[in-house]
Design a protein around this motif. Structure first.
Motif, mmCIF file in Angstrom:
data_model
loop_
_atom_site.group_PDB
_atom_site.id
_atom_site.type_symbol
_atom_site.label_atom_id
_atom_site.label_comp_id
_atom_site.label_asym_id
_atom_site.label_seq_id
_atom_site.Cartn_x
_atom_site.Cartn_y
_atom_site.Cartn_z
ATOM 1 N N UNK A 28 -31.008 49.237 -58.386
ATOM 2 C CA UNK A 28 -30.923 50.556 -58.996
ATOM 3 C C UNK A 28 -31.405 50.428 -60.433
ATOM 4 N N UNK A 29 -32.568 51.014 -60.734
ATOM 5 C CA UNK A 29 -33.126 50.934 -62.071
ATOM 6 C C UNK A 29 -34.626 51.188 -62.064
ATOM 7 N N UNK A 30 -35.260 51.050 -63.234
ATOM 8 C CA UNK A 30 -36.687 51.377 -63.359
ATOM 9 C C UNK A 30 -37.586 50.410 -62.587
ATOM 10 N N UNK A 31 -38.724 50.929 -62.163
ATOM 11 C CA UNK A 31 -39.680 50.129 -61.403
ATOM 12 C C UNK A 31 -40.229 48.958 -62.208
ATOM 13 N N UNK A 32 -40.208 49.052 -63.529
ATOM 14 C CA UNK A 32 -40.713 47.952 -64.365
ATOM 15 C C UNK A 32 -39.973 46.651 -64.107
ATOM 16 N N UNK A 33 -38.738 46.723 -63.600
ATOM 17 C CA UNK A 33 -37.936 45.530 -63.352
ATOM 18 C C UNK A 33 -38.171 44.912 -61.975
ATOM 19 N N UNK A 34 -38.970 45.548 -61.122
ATOM 20 C CA UNK A 34 -39.147 45.057 -59.760
ATOM 21 C C UNK A 34 -39.764 43.659 -59.669
ATOM 22 N N UNK A 35 -40.681 43.246 -60.566
ATOM 23 C CA UNK A 35 -41.135 41.853 -60.489
ATOM 24 C C UNK A 35 -39.987 40.855 -60.627
ATOM 25 N N UNK A 36 -39.023 41.149 -61.485
ATOM 26 C CA UNK A 36 -37.865 40.269 -61.638
ATOM 27 C C UNK A 36 -36.979 40.295 -60.397
ATOM 28 N N UNK A 37 -36.840 41.460 -59.775
ATOM 29 C CA UNK A 37 -36.045 41.579 -58.554
ATOM 30 C C UNK A 37 -36.689 40.752 -57.441
ATOM 31 N N UNK A 38 -38.012 40.863 -57.292
ATOM 32 C CA UNK A 38 -38.733 40.065 -56.294
ATOM 33 C C UNK A 38 -38.552 38.576 -56.558
ATOM 34 N N UNK A 39 -38.686 38.167 -57.817
ATOM 35 C CA UNK A 39 -38.533 36.753 -58.173
ATOM 36 C C UNK A 39 -37.124 36.262 -57.847
ATOM 37 N N UNK A 40 -36.121 37.083 -58.102
ATOM 38 C CA UNK A 40 -34.747 36.705 -57.786
ATOM 39 C C UNK A 40 -34.570 36.515 -56.287
ATOM 40 N N UNK A 41 -35.112 37.439 -55.474
ATOM 41 C CA UNK A 41 -34.989 37.330 -54.030
ATOM 42 C C UNK A 41 -35.695 36.076 -53.519
ATOM 43 N N UNK A 42 -36.878 35.806 -54.035
ATOM 44 C CA UNK A 42 -37.619 34.611 -53.621
ATOM 45 C C UNK A 42 -36.862 33.344 -54.023
ATOM 46 N N UNK A 43 -36.313 33.319 -55.236
ATOM 47 C CA UNK A 43 -35.530 32.168 -55.689
ATOM 48 C C UNK A 43 -34.297 31.950 -54.827
ATOM 49 N N UNK A 44 -33.594 33.028 -54.484
ATOM 50 C CA UNK A 44 -32.420 32.947 -53.615
ATOM 51 C C UNK A 44 -32.802 32.356 -52.261
ATOM 52 N N UNK A 45 -33.912 32.841 -51.688
ATOM 53 C CA UNK A 45 -34.350 32.365 -50.377
ATOM 54 C C UNK A 45 -34.730 30.881 -50.429
ATOM 55 N N UNK A 46 -35.436 30.481 -51.471
ATOM 56 C CA UNK A 46 -35.810 29.060 -51.603
ATOM 57 C C UNK A 46 -34.565 28.186 -51.690
ATOM 58 N N UNK A 47 -33.599 28.632 -52.455
ATOM 59 C CA UNK A 47 -32.348 27.893 -52.609
ATOM 60 C C UNK A 47 -31.627 27.727 -51.265
ATOM 61 N N UNK A 48 -31.736 28.727 -50.399
ATOM 62 C CA UNK A 48 -31.086 28.707 -49.085
ATOM 63 C C UNK A 48 -31.960 28.063 -48.008
ATOM 64 N N UNK A 49 -33.210 27.681 -48.350
ATOM 65 C CA UNK A 49 -34.113 27.093 -47.368
ATOM 66 C C UNK A 49 -34.703 28.114 -46.404
ATOM 67 N N UNK A 50 -34.743 29.367 -46.811
ATOM 68 C CA UNK A 50 -35.268 30.440 -45.975
ATOM 69 C C UNK A 50 -36.790 30.472 -46.102
ATOM 70 N N UNK A 51 -37.465 30.626 -44.963
ATOM 71 C CA UNK A 51 -38.934 30.583 -44.924
ATOM 72 C C UNK A 51 -39.475 31.969 -44.593
ATOM 73 N N UNK A 52 -40.476 32.427 -45.373
ATOM 74 C CA UNK A 52 -41.123 33.721 -45.156
ATOM 75 C C UNK A 52 -42.078 33.648 -43.984
ATOM 76 N N UNK A 53 -42.363 34.801 -43.405
ATOM 77 C CA UNK A 53 -43.429 34.931 -42.426
ATOM 78 C C UNK A 53 -44.696 35.208 -43.222
ATOM 79 N N UNK A 54 -45.456 34.170 -43.476
ATOM 80 C CA UNK A 54 -46.663 34.309 -44.279
ATOM 81 C C UNK A 54 -47.307 32.955 -44.492
#
Length: 165
Positions: A100-126
């Motif tokens: 919840x917040x401005x779109x300008x912060x979405x790169x940080x939100x994406x980076x946080x999600x990617x960091x969380x997934x890496x920490x958990x060993x989660x692999x993207x379809x890509x």
């Protein structure tokens, strides 16, 4: 405000969209222009979206260009025309977070999600290729109607990235 990341299952959904190759610095004006065209196209045909509009990151080029799809889910499959593509958002397991917040912060939100997934060993379809990072489905779903909510601090966006099977 940011929710905790979670793994969810999403059904496949038919879509109508516009695909663009966009330099990183031009995302905001391209998004506005593409969504305006998309809403006008649907409105002229009397078609109502079946959900919130999204930006789908298809390829993130290491040189800074992005291949994006600006789209809307539909109740049933449509045929594309006049520069619009019809297709489907794939179903399957997704890692997601809601912000919840401005779109300008979405790169940080994406980076946080990617960091969380890496920490958990989660692999993207890509895949990572010479021309950039390719995603089966990486979404920013714009849950808030900007015509009725003008306060950027109240804009709700879900970031979801499809996981490998």
């Amino acid at each position: 405000m940011l929710t905790l990341p979670k793994i969810t299952t999403r059904d496949a959904v038919p879509i109508i969209g516009i695909r663009e190759k966009v330099p990183l610095a031009d995302i905001a004006p391209t998004t506005e222009r593409s969504f305006s065209r998309l809403f006008a196209w649907c409105g002229a045909r009397g078609i109502a979206p079946a959900g919130a509009p999204y930006v789908r990151y298809l390829v993130i080029d290491r040189a800074g260009d992005l291949q994006l799809e600006f789209g809307m889910p539909m109740a049933e499959p449509l045929a594309g025309a006049d520069g619009f593509v019809a297709g489907e958002l794939p179903g399957g397991r997704y890692a997601s977070v809601t912000y919840l917040g401005p779109y300008d912060d979405l790169p940080d939100v994406n980076a946080m999600l990617i960091g969380w997934a890496r920490e958990k060993g989660i692999v993207w379809d890509g895949s990572e290729d010479a021309d950039g990072d390719h995603f089966a489905c990486r979404l920013e779903i714009h849950e808030t109607d900007l015509m009725t909510e003008t306060d950027p601090n109240q804009w709700e966006t879900t970031v979801a990235i499809k996981l490998a099977d």
